[in-house]
Design a protein around this motif. Structure first.
Motif, short mmCIF file in Angstrom:
data_model
loop_
_atom_site.label_atom_id
_atom_site.label_comp_id
_atom_site.label_asym_id
_atom_site.label_seq_id
_atom_site.Cartn_x
_atom_site.Cartn_y
_atom_site.Cartn_z
N VAL A 73 0.85 -1.18 0.00
CA VAL A 73 0.00 0.00 0.00
C VAL A 73 0.89 1.24 0.00
CG1 VAL A 73 -1.81 1.28 1.21
CG2 VAL A 73 -1.80 -1.22 1.24
N SER A 74 0.78 2.05 -1.05
CA SER A 74 1.61 3.24 -1.20
C SER A 74 0.85 4.49 -0.79
CB SER A 74 2.08 3.38 -2.65
OG SER A 74 2.70 4.63 -2.86
N LEU A 75 1.51 5.37 -0.04
CA LEU A 75 0.90 6.63 0.36
C LEU A 75 1.08 7.72 -0.69
CD1 LEU A 75 1.87 6.76 4.14
CD2 LEU A 75 -0.33 6.18 3.13
N SER A 76 1.43 7.33 -1.90
CA SER A 76 1.67 8.29 -2.97
C SER A 76 1.26 7.69 -4.31
CB SER A 76 3.15 8.68 -3.00
OG SER A 76 3.53 9.17 -4.27
N GLY A 77 0.51 8.48 -5.10
CA GLY A 77 0.17 8.03 -6.43
C GLY A 77 1.39 7.92 -7.32
N SER A 78 2.35 8.85 -7.15
CA SER A 78 3.55 8.81 -7.99
C SER A 78 4.40 7.58 -7.68
CB SER A 78 4.37 10.09 -7.83
OG SER A 78 4.76 10.29 -6.50
N CYS A 79 4.55 7.23 -6.41
CA CYS A 79 5.31 6.03 -6.05
C CYS A 79 4.58 4.77 -6.53
CB CYS A 79 5.52 5.96 -4.55
SG CYS A 79 6.60 7.25 -3.90
N ALA A 80 3.25 4.75 -6.36
CA ALA A 80 2.48 3.59 -6.82
C ALA A 80 2.58 3.43 -8.34
CB ALA A 80 1.02 3.73 -6.40
N ALA A 81 2.56 4.56 -9.05
CA ALA A 81 2.68 4.50 -10.51
C ALA A 81 4.05 3.99 -10.92
CB ALA A 81 2.42 5.88 -11.11
N THR A 82 5.09 4.40 -10.20
CA THR A 82 6.43 3.91 -10.47
C THR A 82 6.51 2.42 -10.23
OG1 THR A 82 7.45 6.03 -9.94
CG2 THR A 82 8.86 4.09 -9.80
N MET A 83 5.95 1.98 -9.11
CA MET A 83 5.97 0.55 -8.78
C MET A 83 5.22 -0.26 -9.84
SD MET A 83 7.46 -0.03 -5.67
CE MET A 83 6.58 -1.31 -4.74
N ARG A 84 4.07 0.20 -10.23
CA ARG A 84 3.25 -0.57 -11.17
C ARG A 84 3.75 -0.49 -12.61
NH1 ARG A 84 -2.41 -0.07 -8.36
NH2 ARG A 84 -3.30 0.83 -10.24
N GLY A 85 4.25 0.69 -13.00
CA GLY A 85 4.61 0.87 -14.39
C GLY A 85 6.08 0.69 -14.70
N ARG A 86 6.95 1.21 -13.82
CA ARG A 86 8.38 1.22 -14.12
C ARG A 86 9.14 0.03 -13.56
NH1 ARG A 86 10.97 3.35 -17.74
NH2 ARG A 86 12.69 4.25 -16.56
N LEU A 87 8.65 -0.53 -12.46
CA LEU A 87 9.39 -1.62 -11.82
C LEU A 87 9.64 -2.79 -12.78
CD1 LEU A 87 10.49 -1.68 -8.93
CD2 LEU A 87 8.56 -3.12 -8.30
N PRO A 88 8.61 -3.27 -13.50
CA PRO A 88 8.86 -4.40 -14.42
C PRO A 88 9.76 -4.02 -15.60
CG PRO A 88 6.51 -4.20 -13.90
CD PRO A 88 7.18 -2.93 -13.43
N GLN A 89 9.83 -2.74 -15.94
CA GLN A 89 10.72 -2.30 -17.01
C GLN A 89 12.17 -2.27 -16.53
OE1 GLN A 89 9.26 1.52 -18.25
NE2 GLN A 89 7.32 0.72 -19.00
N LEU A 90 12.38 -1.79 -15.32
CA LEU A 90 13.73 -1.69 -14.77
C LEU A 90 14.28 -3.05 -14.34
CD1 LEU A 90 13.16 1.52 -12.64
CD2 LEU A 90 14.60 1.35 -14.67
N VAL A 91 13.39 -3.90 -13.85
CA VAL A 91 13.80 -5.26 -13.43
C VAL A 91 12.87 -6.24 -14.15
CG1 VAL A 91 14.23 -6.79 -11.47
CG2 VAL A 91 14.41 -4.31 -11.16
N PRO A 92 13.19 -6.62 -15.37
CA PRO A 92 12.29 -7.45 -16.17
C PRO A 92 12.31 -8.93 -15.78
CG PRO A 92 14.27 -6.96 -17.43
CD PRO A 92 14.40 -6.21 -16.13
#
Length: 269
Positions: A73-92
């Motif tokens: 559970v993220s207290l930030s929309g920007s952090c949640a968006a990074t986790m959901r969108g960028r995490l799989p790109q950075l660590v595939p």
């Protein structure tokens, strides 16, 4: 379920009372969460600045910290968006994909758990809701005015509407960016400030007493501008509003006075 609370860097360092309020809210709903102490930055500022190697190192660490939890559970929309969108790109790999899929923004998580239907708090104030760009446009939590997509639930608005006595004011431009944008505020300070002042004027003209958002980064930007201009507007994260609705004395500490800031910073209430 094992539920982890992801606390953004700027909450940890500048607004720890938001994390404490979130714990109060989750506890009032009977939801137990864990705060993994090894967590650090999600990597969003580094990614935005083009520092991909640093962002990738942080992403790998984030996967290691959170992979053992059923929900993050993220207290930030920007952090949640990074986790959901960028995490799989950075660590595939499958681990990163699983962590991304288990991540929820705070308001999104509460609405999924039925909090809006069973909330019993009271907050008798006129509130302006500032829509976080990342939550609205990346996580698709609500409908931006530029789209004709089918109507989507805005969990932040739904939660606020469930609080007795709270009046949501109508803004002229309900989903316009505050101008912070992380690195953008550093690179384009004048434009960033001008955009923030426009948002303050919109909330003030609508009669808001409090500006509320699901992103503390937006609120810190708007609060700084309001302080400098002597605006009476207060800024609160939605977790603070929900907590205040259960304990009215909490709201009294959320003003702009140095004494209140000191009280909040050490976590006392």
């Amino acid at each position: 379920m094992a539920i982890a609370l992801l606390v953004p860097c700027y909450v940890d360092q500048l607004k720890p009372e938001v994390g404490l309020a979130a714990l109060d809210v989750l506890g009032s709903l009977g939801i137990d969460v864990v705060y993994p102490e090894d967590q650090t930055c999600c990597g969003q500022p580094f990614s935005s600045a083009g520092e991909i190697d640093a962002a990738r190192r942080l992403a790998r660490h984030t996967v290691d910290v959170f992979e053992g939890f059923d929900t993050i559970v993220s207290l930030s929309g920007s952090c949640a968006a990074t986790m959901r969108g960028r995490l799989p790109q950075l660590v595939p790999d499958a681990r990163a994909t699983a962590v991304a899929e288990r991540t929820r923004e705070f308001c999104e998580f509460l609405v999924e758990r039925g909090a809006a239907e069973r909330w019993r708090g009271r907050f008798p104030h006129r509130v302006g809701l500032h829509a976080s760009c990342h939550a609205l446009r990346e996580l698709r939590l609500g409908n931006p005015t530029e789209t004709r997509a089918p109507e989507r639930v805005d969990p932040a608005r739904r939660l606020l509407a469930s609080i007795e006595g709270l009046e949501l004011v109508d803004l002229r431009r309900r989903d316009e960016c505050c101008g912070f944008g992380g690195v953008f505020a550093v690179q384009e300070e004048a434009v960033s400030c001008r955009m923030g002042l426009d948002r303050l004027a919109d909330h003030r003209d609508a009669g808001a007493e409090v500006i509320v958002s699901s992103d503390v980064s937006c609120l810190l930007h708007l609060d700084g501008l309001a302080r400098r201009r002597g605006e009476p507007l207060r800024t609160l994260h939605i977790a603070e509003v929900l907590a205040a609705s259960l304990a009215p004395s909490f709201a009294a500490d959320a003003d702009h006075s140095p004494e209140a800031t000191s009280r909040s910073a050490d976590g006392s209430r």
